[in-house]
Scaffold this motif. Structure first.
Motif, short mmCIF file in Angstrom:
data_model
loop_
_atom_site.label_atom_id
_atom_site.label_comp_id
_atom_site.label_asym_id
_atom_site.label_seq_id
_atom_site.Cartn_x
_atom_site.Cartn_y
_atom_site.Cartn_z
N THR A 60 -0.67 4.30 0.23
CA THR A 60 -1.54 5.42 0.66
C THR A 60 -2.08 5.34 2.09
O THR A 60 -2.48 6.36 2.64
CB THR A 60 -2.75 5.52 -0.29
OG1 THR A 60 -3.49 4.30 -0.25
CG2 THR A 60 -2.30 5.78 -1.72
N ILE A 61 -2.11 4.17 2.69
CA ILE A 61 -2.73 4.04 4.02
C ILE A 61 -1.94 4.82 5.06
O ILE A 61 -0.71 4.78 5.09
CB ILE A 61 -2.82 2.56 4.44
CG1 ILE A 61 -3.76 1.80 3.50
CG2 ILE A 61 -3.32 2.42 5.88
CD1 ILE A 61 -3.80 0.31 3.76
N ASN A 62 -2.65 5.55 5.92
CA ASN A 62 -1.99 6.27 7.01
C ASN A 62 -1.47 5.28 8.06
O ASN A 62 -2.20 4.39 8.49
CB ASN A 62 -2.97 7.24 7.70
CG ASN A 62 -3.20 8.49 6.90
OD1 ASN A 62 -2.35 8.90 6.12
ND2 ASN A 62 -4.35 9.12 7.09
N ASN A 81 4.11 4.85 3.52
CA ASN A 81 3.51 6.18 3.42
C ASN A 81 4.06 7.02 4.56
O ASN A 81 3.59 6.93 5.69
CB ASN A 81 1.98 6.09 3.48
CG ASN A 81 1.32 7.44 3.32
OD1 ASN A 81 1.98 8.42 3.00
ND2 ASN A 81 0.02 7.49 3.54
N SER A 108 0.83 -1.20 0.00
CA SER A 108 0.00 0.00 0.00
C SER A 108 0.86 1.25 0.00
O SER A 108 1.76 1.40 0.83
CB SER A 108 -0.92 0.03 1.22
OG SER A 108 -1.59 1.28 1.29
N THR A 167 -10.85 6.03 3.74
CA THR A 167 -9.71 6.87 4.11
C THR A 167 -8.44 6.33 3.50
O THR A 167 -8.04 5.20 3.76
CB THR A 167 -9.57 6.94 5.65
OG1 THR A 167 -10.76 7.46 6.22
CG2 THR A 167 -8.39 7.83 6.03
N ASN A 168 -7.80 7.16 2.66
CA ASN A 168 -6.53 6.79 2.03
C ASN A 168 -6.60 5.43 1.36
O ASN A 168 -5.63 4.67 1.35
CB ASN A 168 -5.38 6.83 3.05
CG ASN A 168 -5.17 8.21 3.63
OD1 ASN A 168 -5.61 8.51 4.73
ND2 ASN A 168 -4.51 9.07 2.87
N ARG A 169 -7.77 5.11 0.83
CA ARG A 169 -8.02 3.88 0.08
C ARG A 169 -7.70 2.61 0.88
O ARG A 169 -7.26 1.61 0.32
CB ARG A 169 -7.24 3.88 -1.24
CG ARG A 169 -7.66 4.95 -2.22
CD ARG A 169 -9.17 5.13 -2.38
NE ARG A 169 -9.93 3.92 -2.58
CZ ARG A 169 -10.23 3.43 -3.78
NH1 ARG A 169 -9.81 4.04 -4.87
NH2 ARG A 169 -10.96 2.34 -3.88
#
Length: 199
Positions: free
Chosen positions: A10-12, A54, A8, A22-24
Motif C-alpha cells: 500500500t505505501i506510495n 504499489n 508492503s 498515509t497508505n498505512r
C-alpha cells in the motif's frame, strides 16, 4: 546478520506522505522500530528490507549504522526523503545505512540465496519445531503476501508460524528478535542511554 523483509502492498512509492497513516506506512514504521530499537539502544546487526509493490517496485534497505540520522520520530521523514531522492535524482544511498533501488521481489530473494528464507504464515510449521539457521524472515503487511507472489516463491522459502494468533507485523518482528536473542544470534547493540540523561 538478522535479515528482515517487510512486504508492503500500500505505501506510495512517490514518498509524498501527508502523515504517519498515509497508505498505512505506520505499519512499516512500527516494524522498523521493533527491528532496530531496544530500550536505550540500537541493534547492530540488522538488515531491514522494506519492499513496496504499489503501481511499481521500490526497495528501501536499512542497515544498522550508528550514523543514520534517525530516531523513532524521524523514520517517516527518512523514508519519504529517501524515496524522493531516488525518484528525482536516482540517488541510491541518500543517507548512511539507507539504500534505495527498483528491484523485483524475486530478485531480492535471489540476493539471499546463501541464506535460509523463512516466510511467516499461519499455515507454516511452528517455529519451535524448525531449525532457524542463517535466517531471512519475510513478513507481510495487513494484506499479507499476494497469492501470485507466494506461488512464485514457494520453492525458495520455508513457511513458519508463530502460532494460531494473528499478530501485528511489528509484533511478529519483536517476537522474532526475542527468539534470536534467546539463541544468542547477533545480540550486539549500541548503547544510546547517554542521549536520555535525566535529573
Amino acid at each position: 546478520m538478522r535479515n528482515f523483509i517487510f512486504y508492503s502492498n500500500t505505501i506510495n512509492i512517490n514518498g509524498n506522505f501527508n502523515d504517519i497513516h498515509t497508505n498505512r506506512i505506520d505499519i512499516a514504521i512500527n516494524s522498523i522500530i521493533h527491528a532496530f530499537f531496544i530500550s536505550n539502544g540500537i541493534r547492530k546487526h540488522i538488515n531491514f528490507n522494506l519492499f513496496i509493490n504499489n503501481s511499481d517496485y521500490r526497495l528501501i534497505k536499512i542497515e544498522s549504522n550508528i550514523n543514520t540520522p534517525w530516531s523513532k520520530k524521524d523514520i517517516l521523514k527518512l523514508l519519504s526523503l529517501s524515496l524522493i531522492k531516488f525518484n528525482k535524482k536516482k540517488i541510491k544511498n541518500p543517507f548512511p545505512g539507507i539504500y534505495v533501488d527498483k528491484i523485483r521481489f524475486i530478485d531480492l530473494l535471489n540476493s539471499y540465496k546463501e541464506n535460509n528464507i523463512y516466510l511467516l504464515d499461519r499455515k507454516g510449521e511452528y517455529i519451535e519445531d524448525v531449525e532457524i539457521k542463517n535466517p531471512v524472515f519475510i513478513i507481510g503487511d495487513f494484506l499479507g503476501i499476494p497469492k501470485e507472489i507466494k506461488k512464485e516463491i514457494k520453492d525458495m522459502v520455508i513457511q513458519i508460524s508463530l502460532g494460531d494468533i494473528n499478530y501485528f507485523s511489528s509484533q511478529v518482528i519483536m517476537i522474532l528478535n526475542y527468539y534470536l536473542d534467546r539463541m544468542d544470534y547477533y545480540k550486539d547493540y549500541w548503547d544510546t542511554s547517554y542521549k536520555f540523561k535525566y535529573g
